[in-house]
Write an enzyme that holds these catalytic residues in place. Structure first.
Site, PDB file in Angstrom:
ATOM      1  CG  HIS A  97      -1.988   1.084   1.079  1.00  0.00           C
ATOM      2  ND1 HIS A  97      -3.076   0.969   0.232  1.00  0.00           N
ATOM      3  CD2 HIS A  97      -2.077   2.315   1.628  1.00  0.00           C
ATOM      4  CE1 HIS A  97      -3.791   2.075   0.295  1.00  0.00           C
ATOM      5  NE2 HIS A  97      -3.217   2.893   1.135  1.00  0.00           N
ATOM      6  NE  ARG A 151      -7.038   1.315  -4.825  1.00  0.00           N
ATOM      7  CZ  ARG A 151      -6.240   2.005  -5.656  1.00  0.00           C
ATOM      8  NH1 ARG A 151      -6.207   3.331  -5.573  1.00  0.00           N
ATOM      9  NH2 ARG A 151      -5.492   1.397  -6.539  1.00  0.00           N
ATOM     10  NE  ARG A 196     -11.734  -1.962  -4.257  1.00  0.00           N
ATOM     11  CZ  ARG A 196     -10.397  -1.999  -4.204  1.00  0.00           C
ATOM     12  NH1 ARG A 196      -9.735  -2.717  -5.096  1.00  0.00           N
ATOM     13  NH2 ARG A 196      -9.733  -1.321  -3.296  1.00  0.00           N
ATOM     14  CD  GLU A 242      -9.654  -8.362  -6.286  1.00  0.00           C
ATOM     15  OE1 GLU A 242      -8.653  -7.652  -6.111  1.00  0.00           O
ATOM     16  OE2 GLU A 242     -10.778  -8.076  -5.849  1.00  0.00           O
ATOM     17  CG  ASN A 276      -2.048  -4.059  -7.706  1.00  0.00           C
ATOM     18  OD1 ASN A 276      -1.468  -3.991  -8.778  1.00  0.00           O
ATOM     19  ND2 ASN A 276      -2.481  -2.994  -7.072  1.00  0.00           N
ATOM     20  CG  ASP A 277      -5.246  -8.577  -4.229  1.00  0.00           C
ATOM     21  OD1 ASP A 277      -4.162  -8.616  -3.612  1.00  0.00           O
ATOM     22  OD2 ASP A 277      -6.255  -8.026  -3.762  1.00  0.00           O
ATOM     23  NE  ARG A 286      -1.547  -6.894  -3.241  1.00  0.00           N
ATOM     24  CZ  ARG A 286      -1.999  -5.651  -3.183  1.00  0.00           C
ATOM     25  NH1 ARG A 286      -1.219  -4.652  -3.511  1.00  0.00           N
ATOM     26  NH2 ARG A 286      -3.224  -5.404  -2.797  1.00  0.00           N
ATOM     27  CB  CYS A 334      -8.598  -0.993 -11.875  1.00  0.00           C
ATOM     28  SG  CYS A 334      -9.047  -2.428 -10.882  1.00  0.00           S
TER      29      CYS A 334
END
Length: 594
Positions: free
Chosen positions: A202, A309, A346, A449, A472-473, A483, A520
């Site tokens: 993050h 988000r 989301r 994801e 990312n996921d 990650r 995204c």
């Protein structure tokens, strides 16, 4: 003495400034800046806390029984002496005056300075007095927390300081919690350095969103760097240079100026439509975290918000959830700020690296024991909290009356989850109709994801209007890589053949079914992947606004049809990154890759 520390480069560019250490503490410490007119009041807070601790220690010493060991009274005297030592109290005051730190931050910053001085003492007895100092400071921090009622700092109260004429500041920490990052996002730091983290931790994502250099996974930076050291962050190489020589400093200042000129050049593309050389229109949308971020999206030339988000509305609230009306106002503000362009919200993705302080004791216990990335998070948590979920959905639907809204469900792995969401949506729509609340149709989408979702996409597509690939996921789960863990960060590979095949397959199936598809995740905002994603057929990218100009430049120079010809060979390659460098370069338009 000059030295270098190396880590993982996660946000490009050069930052030069003085180090601000956020030290780890056994007591939670709030870090925020205060307004100039609050300085004296903040000093008095620190003084009152010190006096309270002094009263406690004095009372303890005076109440010692006659047969108590002499050493115990002597220890309390040492603590009282440290408590009133000017090296602690006077310097803490100076941090508040000079840097406008809150009292807790000022105190922990000075503890870090003094602790290192104790570590360097040759006398073993004196070195061991560091533990006494830490105990004294923690007593003061405890008194400050009691005075504040342990209330968190409202992100809206974080002060924007004008450091014109002062040295830029770089934040150095073992790690930075997402809640703190949201506060620092509104602050004055020109770069970040952390001991832990990976390319999509993050801290890394927020640093890129702020368009400032960052290096994570340095392991030792927060221990080696001292408060106020001059530091250079090389966000391209992943290097941190501490106390650089004048020659090195001047070289990096030149690179800084060159980078600023490049940003200014790219900014001129803001109003240029993103169209490839062969006439393919590409939507470049924005990822945002708060309604106020929408203005930056419009300013960067975004054609919509591809990812709002919403979980950041739930943070820094001392366990209180935002009300339906509060969420509605936030969503409406974002929709209105986008001036008719679509906004994709989301639903709350709490868990993993964004825990909610409201979670129950049992949930928090599991957060520490098990892998939070695979626990009760995202849609799993929403379905486990139906009242909260319906409240969020009502707020989103109410905001739909003010512009084009789309609803995105994170971490879907089962068709049953979509069916439950659909049933909940029907109930929410009926509730709003019964209450006379206006709303318009809202498209429903899912995030791809989890590999299971990508594999079972043919079963999901009939139930949704669009999909959004969260790379990312998807990479994390496909490769079984945490990650945020720098120990395995080198294994986090967006170019892995399995990852590329899942992404290409998802894009192809969605397009064949007539459903819109976007990416995204961080790959969307990385120009190194723009050609590849265009070759896969992607025509909707969503990224932080600061990344739009560089991606747009790549789009404008690409011939999508020629790039697509290279895709089959690339996907069959055991080394896609090397193959991409060769094939995609040869298949671009007349302008060479840059």
């Amino acid at each position: 003495m000059s030295f270098q520390v190396f880590g993982i480069p996660v946000s490009r560019g050069v930052a030069i400034g003085r180090a601000v250490l956020v030290a780890s503490s056994r007591v939670d410490v709030a870090h925020y800046f205060i307004a100039p007119d609050q300085v004296e009041a903040e000093i008095q807070r620190a003084v009152r806390a010190r006096d309270e601790v002094a009263h406690e220690l004095t009372a303890l010493r005076d109440d010692l029984p006659e047969d108590a060991p002499h050493e115990l009274a002597a220890l309390l005297d040492v603590h009282l002496m440290l408590l009133h030592d000017e090296a602690l109290t006077g310097a803490t005051k100076q941090w508040i005056v000079d840097r406008h730190y809150n009292a807790e931050w000022a105190l922990s910053a000075q503890l870090e300075v003094l602790a290192r001085q104790f570590d360097e003492m040759e006398d073993e007895y004196l070195r061991e007095r560091k533990a006494d100092l830490e105990q004294v400071v923690e007593r003061i921090l405890g008194a400050l927390a009691r005075e504040q009622g342990k209330a968190p700092v409202d992100a809206s109260s974080v002060v924007q300081r004008d450091f014109a004429g002062e040295d830029p500041l770089l934040l150095v920490a073992a790690d930075i919690a997402p809640a703190d990052m949201m506060q620092f996002k509104r602050s004055v730091f020109h770069g970040f350095i952390t001991d832990i983290g990976g390319k999509t931790s993050h801290t890394a994502i927020v640093a890129r969103s702020m368009d400032i250099p960052a290096v994570v996974g340095t392991r030792e930076a927060s221990r080696l760097i001292r408060q106020d050291d001059w530091v250079i962050i090389d966000g391209d190489l992943g290097a941190v240079i501490v106390n650089p020589s004048p020659i090195v400093l001047e070289e990096y200042r030149f690179r800084q100026r060159q980078s600023e000129l490049e940003r200014a050049r790219l900014a001129r593309l803001r109003h240029t439509p993103a169209v490839t050389l062969d006439g393919e229109r590409v939507e470049l949308q924005a990822n945002i975290e708060l309604p106020a971020d929408a203005a930056a999206a419009v300013d960067a030339g975004a054609t919509g918000v591809g990812l709002f988000r919403s979980e950041f509305l739930f943070m820094n609230r001392n366990g209180e959830l935002p009300s339906e009306d509060e969420q509605f106002e936030a969503y409406r503000a974002a929709v209105e700020a986008m001036k008719g362009m679509p906004v994709t919200i989301r639903t709350v993705d709490i868990g993993a690296d964004k825990p909610l302080d409201r979670m129950s004791a049992s949930e928090l216990r599991h957060e520490h024991v098990l892998n939070p990335a695979m626990g009760l998070r995202a849609i799993r948590w929403s379905l486990a909290e139906p009242s909260m979920f319906r409240q969020q959905l009502r707020a989103i639907y109410r905001a739909s009356a003010y512009g084009k809204l789309r609803l995105l469900i994170p971490m879907v792995a089962h068709l049953s989850e979509i069916r439950q969401v659909s049933e909940t949506l029907k109930r929410v729509q009926q509730q709003l109709t019964d209450a006379g609340q206006a709303f318009t149709p809202v498209e429903l989408g899912v995030m791809i994801e989890i590999p299971a979702a990508a594999v079972m996409l043919p079963l999901l597509l009939p139930h949704v209007d669009f999909i959004s690939i969260g790379t990312n996921d998807l990479i994390q789960y496909t490769l079984a890589i945490d990650r945020a863990d720098e120990a395995v960060a080198h294994l986090y590979d967006p170019w892995h053949p399995a990852v590329l095949q899942l992404i290409a397959s998802s894009i192809g199936q969605a397009r064949a079914a007539g459903k819109s598809v976007s990416v995204c995740g961080e790959m969307a905002g990385d120009p190194a992947f723009t050609d590849l994603l265009l070759a896969m057929g992607l025509r909707n990218f969503s990224m932080h606004p600061s990344q739009i100009p560089s991606v747009k430049q790549r789009v404008l120079r690409a011939d999508a049809s020629r790039l697509a010809e290279a895709l089959p060979q690339l996907l069959e390659s055991p080394d896609p990154q090397r193959t991409a460098a060769l094939l995609l370069t040869s298949k671009r338009g007349n302008t060479p890759m840059q």
